[in-house]
Design a protein around this motif. Structure first.
Motif, PDB file in Angstrom:
ATOM      1  N   THR A 905       0.815  -1.218   0.000  1.00 56.10           N
ATOM      2  CA  THR A 905       0.000   0.000   0.000  1.00 56.10           C
ATOM      3  C   THR A 905       0.842   1.259   0.000  1.00 56.10           C
ATOM      4  O   THR A 905       0.294   2.363  -0.033  1.00 56.10           O
ATOM      5  CB  THR A 905      -0.917  -0.015   1.227  1.00 56.10           C
ATOM      6  N   SER A 907       3.316   4.286  -1.262  1.00 62.42           N
ATOM      7  CA  SER A 907       3.508   5.000  -2.519  1.00 62.42           C
ATOM      8  C   SER A 907       4.896   4.704  -3.070  1.00 62.42           C
ATOM      9  O   SER A 907       5.713   4.039  -2.411  1.00 62.42           O
ATOM     10  CB  SER A 907       3.331   6.502  -2.297  1.00 62.42           C
ATOM     11  N   GLY A 908       5.204   5.234  -4.265  1.00 62.33           N
ATOM     12  CA  GLY A 908       6.498   4.966  -4.878  1.00 62.33           C
ATOM     13  C   GLY A 908       7.649   5.452  -4.020  1.00 62.33           C
ATOM     14  O   GLY A 908       8.626   4.742  -3.786  1.00 62.33           O
ATOM     15  N   GLU A 910       7.583   6.233  -0.768  1.00 63.68           N
ATOM     16  CA  GLU A 910       7.590   5.489   0.501  1.00 63.68           C
ATOM     17  C   GLU A 910       8.164   4.087   0.298  1.00 63.68           C
ATOM     18  O   GLU A 910       8.913   3.581   1.149  1.00 63.68           O
ATOM     19  CB  GLU A 910       6.164   5.416   1.042  1.00 63.68           C
ATOM     20  N   THR A 946      12.117   9.245  -7.010  1.00 62.78           N
ATOM     21  CA  THR A 946      10.732   9.216  -6.519  1.00 62.78           C
ATOM     22  C   THR A 946      10.568   9.999  -5.229  1.00 62.78           C
ATOM     23  O   THR A 946       9.482   9.982  -4.641  1.00 62.78           O
ATOM     24  CB  THR A 946      10.317   7.753  -6.292  1.00 62.78           C
TER      25      THR A 946
END
Length: 1002
Positions: A905, A907-908, A910, A946
């Motif tokens: 779950t 993000s990129g 994270e 990112t």
């Protein structure tokens, strides 16, 4: 582990040779590896991995195309790495397997991989075998290639996949990193041992089943059958079978005892009846023998009379036989006497002896005749002794003739030896003098050797120095040219610097005017009004241009200093070599060396003759001394031989005179000795024959008188009648045997008839044994049958006792086997994740879960820093579903919400933070697992694009912490902001002819 330098040739996208100085690049502890996509950033890391392990990470190892497609034809791909591993500095040079053009034809051929490892600290033997180099690197780093790829070369995308992977994929990676194969071996050992114990237990049960079958076969009782729950205990059944067998054995023994008693009674009755029948037969036989004896009494009386007549005629017949033998002996003695008289020699002595005897012999006084014979024998014996002494003397004279001839031959041989020895002794002084002169020459040459060797050594050094002087002069000339070139370059750079400084000073006003701003005071005059500011000209010089020229001047000055130092060293070498040669040319020094070498070789050849000459001189002196001793011995021997010849001639003359005095012209000594010996033997034979003749005649006369007396005293009319009454010896023995046998039979019969038992059976009726024998035979059959039954029952009982004892022993032995099996089975279930294992994890999964927990703990510390305390890893040891591995769950705790959620779950950005934290944490755990290996250099590949600015700042802070601990961290990225943040960079440039490297150090 710390990297120092890397050199890449014809490897991957790099066509030529590229060099990376990691010591300079990583001086700040952090550098950036950047370039365009596909330029070869990852190839630099592959080169490091290939140098260490001979392979590259990931799927790229399957391609096996490490030779650069941009490289020139015939180029050899090669990687050279200098690094410090485990505290030791090494240089590894590797060349991969590749296809090269054939040398003598078209096409390509495979070139095998090669490698070398040099210990730069000088300790240890350099290595060239691939397997030995691999073992050495593994030992120094303490980790395998897969572990190195994950720990040192943090690969792009690998840890993002690891973060989002399921339990099986995550477990596969952890198994490669932590080498949990040994725990799998433990699991397999437990499973295999469980199978082995199960097989042993089944074999033991099978053995018990076989024993039960043997018990059933021995007892004749079938094995118990039924369901498992209803089937009786086999041990109880065996005990019951044994009790029945023992009871049957007792019953059979009782029946056998009863039948045996009846048989003994019947046998006793038969024996008694048989005894009575035997007594009756003996009585009848004895009565018949007595009757037969009475009938033969008349014939026996005649035989007794015949024996009496033969006994009376026996002495007469014996005397007649003796008389016949005596007369035969008298005739023989007469013949022997005549023969002895004929054998006596007819010489004068023989005739004298014959005349001294009385003929025919008279029995009146034999002692007088013996005295006469003895006197003749003594005289002849004395003559024989004297003649034999003279014969021995003659034989000794003959032997001395031979000895005298030997002495004279020895005398001649000794004289010849003395002559030869004198000649040899006369030649010795000349030979000794020649060898002494030869030894003096050899000793003189040996004394000259040290000086000649030193002269030869000096000449060799001078010749070598002359050759080296030629090379050093060429080096000096080249160094002087380089010095002149460096001087010209320095002068040019110096002039250029001075010119720039002059021009900059001239344009200083324009430079100051460029900084003026309206309303701001001038830094020179302080006025806020600037009516006529100076304008820059086209020849104005900036500070950067001046600094660059100054750096070029300093570099040229350093090059000039270096060139001057090289010239000075070369000049010192030339001067030193010129001093060594003494100013002579190389040709002259070579001639001097050849002359010195020839003189040394000749002196060594002459000096080598010292020992042979010494040995030869010792031999000649010893030989001269030996000749003196030999001559003295020969002279003494010749004198002794002369004395023995003189003594032998004197003795021989005396012996010949004694023999000649006895023999004169008569018969020889041997003939005379033979005659006397023949007379002695003949006299003795005649005497013995005369005595024998007298004895035979006297015995014949006495026997004739005795025979006449016996005949007159007997009842026989003549000698012939008495001889006719004499029975032959076998006839006498036959008659005596008949009479003795008849008397013995009579006595035996009378004895039998007087026995009480024989007397008791008189008048009894005859006995019939038939019924008794039949009864005994029937009872004996019954006894044998009973004995067989007893033996069978006893055998069966004994077999059952033995078999059941073995059965009980086997049953007792199987108990610890079952206990061991149950214990091991429980342990095997626990190790395999079954049974009492509450976590339902195998041993290998448990170890991997423990390692993952350590990784999560180490990674959480960094993730909290990077996420400003928001995120941390949560390790889950719950069992997997649908056959998945348990204990390898890895989730994220969000501190903002307090919720534990899946890593998928994130993000990129994270996910990159989590992946980087996980990679660093895994590196720490693997390093600790590898024996605490210090990883001074590590690389992080991609992912920074990112991140936002704040997050990137947090990540950079973590990287600063890594380098603060002494590490050198290489970041692989093409993000522009990273180039602004990291001043030390390794730029990979992509070009059509192949990539190149550019080092930008801070």
């Amino acid at each position: 582990m710390r990297l120092h330098s890397l050199e890449i040739t014809a490897f991957g996208p790099f066509a030529g040779t590229e060099t990376v100085d990691f010591d300079a690049l990583g001086a700040d502890g952090l550098f950036l590896l950047h370039g365009q996509t596909g330029a070869g950033k990852t190839t630099v890391l592959d080169a490091v991995a290939f140098a260490l392990y001979g392979t590259v990470p990931g799927a790229r190892r399957e391609g096996k195309r490490l030779l650069s497609d941009h490289a020139a034809k015939g180029a050899v791909p090669q990687v050279t790495l200098e690094a410090t591993l485990g505290g030791r500095r090494i240089r590894i040079v590797r060349s991969p397997e590749f296809l090269r053009p054939k040398l003598r034809s078209t096409g390509t051929t495979k070139q095998h991989a090669k490698a070398s490892l040099n210990w730069l600290d000088g300790r240890g033997q350099n290595l060239t075998r691939l397997s030995e180099i691999g073992d050495a690197v593994n030992a120094l780093l303490g980790m395998s290639a897969d572990q190195f790829f994950q720990v040192v070369l943090l690969p792009q995308g690998e840890f993002a996949r690891f973060l989002r992977a399921d339990s099986d994929e995550r477990g596969n990676l952890l198994e490669r990193l932590f080498d949990t194969g040994r725990f799998g071996d433990v699991e397999e050992w437990f499973a295999q041992r469980r199978r082995e114990l199960a097989a042993e237990l089944a074999d033991a049960h099978h053995a018990i089943d076989i024993m039960l079958g043997r018990v059933s076969q021995a007892s004749g009782v079938p094995e118990p059958e039924g369901e498992d729950s209803e089937q009786p205990d086999p041990l109880e059944w065996a005990a019951d079978v044994l009790d029945d067998a023992r009871q049957n054995r007792t019953l059979a023994q009782g029946r056998a005892v009863l039948i045996d008693a009846a048989a003994r009674r019947a046998s006793a009755a038969l024996a008694k009846a048989t005894t009575v029948l035997d007594l009756q037969r003996r009585r009848t036989l004895a009565e018949g023998q007595l009757a037969q004896y009475r009938e033969g009494e008349t014939a026996r009386a005649a035989r007794r009379s015949e024996l009496a007549d033969s006994a009376a005629a026996g002495p007469i017949a014996a005397t007649a036989a003796d008389l016949r033998l005596a007369r035969l002996a008298t005739d023989a003695a007469t013949s022997a006497l005549a023969a002895a008289e004929r054998a006596l020699p007819t010489t004068a002595e023989g005739q004298r002896f014959h005349a001294a005897l009385h003929w025919p012999p008279a029995p009146a006084d034999p002692s007088a005749e013996r005295t006469v014979v003895a006197q003749f024998v003594r005289d002849w014996t004395t003559d024989v002794a004297r003649l034999q002494s003279l014969l021995g003397l003659a034989r000794e004279a003959d032997r001395l003739d031979g000895t005298l001839a030997d002495y004279r031959a020895q005398q001649r041989t000794t004289a010849a030896a003395i002559e030869r020895t004198v000649q040899l002794q006369a030649s010795m002084p000349e030979q000794i003098a020649a060898v002494e002169s030869r030894m003096a020459r050899a000793a003189s040459a040996a004394a000259e050797l040290p000086g000649l060797e030193e002269r030869c050594s000096r000449a060799r050094v001078a010749a070598e120095s002359a050759l080296e002087l030629v090379r050093k002069r060429a080096t000096l000339a080249e160094a002087e040219r380089a010095r002149d070139t460096a001087g010209a370059a320095h002068n040019t750079a110096r002039s250029h610097l001075l010119d720039l400084r002059e021009r900059r000073i001239d344009g200083m006003a324009a430079e100051l005017a460029a900084r003026l701003e309206a309303g701001e005071p001038c830094v020179v005059c302080g006025s806020e009004v600037h009516p006529h500011p100076a304008a820059p000209s086209t020849s104005t010089v900036t500070r950067a241009q001046e600094d660059k020229a100054a750096a070029a001047e300093r570099k040229a000055a350093a090059a000039l200093d270096h060139a001057v130092a090289v010239v000075a060293r070369a000049q010192r070498d030339v001067d030193l070599l010129h001093d060594r040669t003494g100013g002579a040319s190389a040709a002259e020094l070579t001639q001097m060396l050849d002359a010195a070498t020839a003189a040394l070789r000749d002196a060594r050849a002459r000096a080598a003759d010292v020992e042979p000459a010494t040995a030869e001189l010792d031999r000649l002196r010893s030989e001269s001394d030996a000749l003196t001793v030999t001559l003295h011995d020969l002279v003494a021997s010749r004198g002794a031989v002369d004395e023995r010849i003189s003594a032998t001639e004197e003795s021989l003359a005396k012996m010949r005179a004694s023999v000649a005095e006895e023999v004169n012209e008569g018969a020889s000594l041997a003939d005379r000795i033979s005659e006397r010996e023949a007379l002695i033997d003949g006299a003795r034979r005649i005497q013995e024959a005369r005595i024998a003749w007298l004895d035979a005649t006297a015995r014949a006369d006495a026997l004739a008188a005795e025979l006449d007396r016996r005949v007159e005293a007997s009842s026989f009319e003549s000698v012939d009648a008495a001889a006719g009454a004499v029975l032959a010896a076998d006839r006498v023995e036959q008659i005596e045997t008949e009479l003795r046998t008849a008397e013995e039979a009579r006595a035996h019969a009378e004895h039998v008839l007087r026995e009480p038992a024989i007397v008791d059976v008189a008048g009894r009726p005859p006995v019939d044994l038939g019924p008794l024998e039949q009864a005994c035979a029937e009872l004996e059959d019954a006894v044998r049958a009973a004995a067989a039954a007893v033996a069978e029952c006893r055998r069966r009982a004994d077999d059952l006792e033995r078999l059941i004892a073995e059965l009980f022993t086997a049953a007792q032995a199987i108990a610890p086997q079952r206990a061991e099996f149950d214990e091991l089975a429980n342990l095997a279930d626990v190790v395999a994740g079954r049974g009492q294992n509450a976590r339902k994890m195998s041993l290998r999964s448990y170890v991997l879960a423990s390692r993952l927990e350590d990784v999560a703990e180490s990674a959480s510390a960094r993730l909290r820093r990077m996420s400003s305390g928001r995120y941390e890893f949560v390790h889950s040891d719950e069992a997997g579903v649908r056959g998945k591995r348990g204990g390898l769950g890895l989730d994220i705790r969000d501190d903002y919400t307090g919720v534990v959620r899946s890593a998928k779950t994130l993000s990129g950005g994270e996910a990159f933070l989590a992946s980087l934290s996980l990679a660093l944490g895994l590196a720490d755990v693997v390093a600790a697992e590898s024996g605490g290996v210090v990883l001074d250099t590590m690389f992080i590949d991609e992912g920074f694009g990112t991140l936002d600015a704040d997050t990137l700042e947090s990540v950079m802070a973590v990287l600063d912490e890594l380098r603060a601990g002494g590490r050198v961290v290489g970041v692989v990225s093409h993000v522009d902001e990273m180039r602004q943040r990291i001043p030390s960079r390794l730029h990979v440039k992509r070009e059509r002819t192949g990539s190149t490297l550019q080092v930008v150090a801070s």
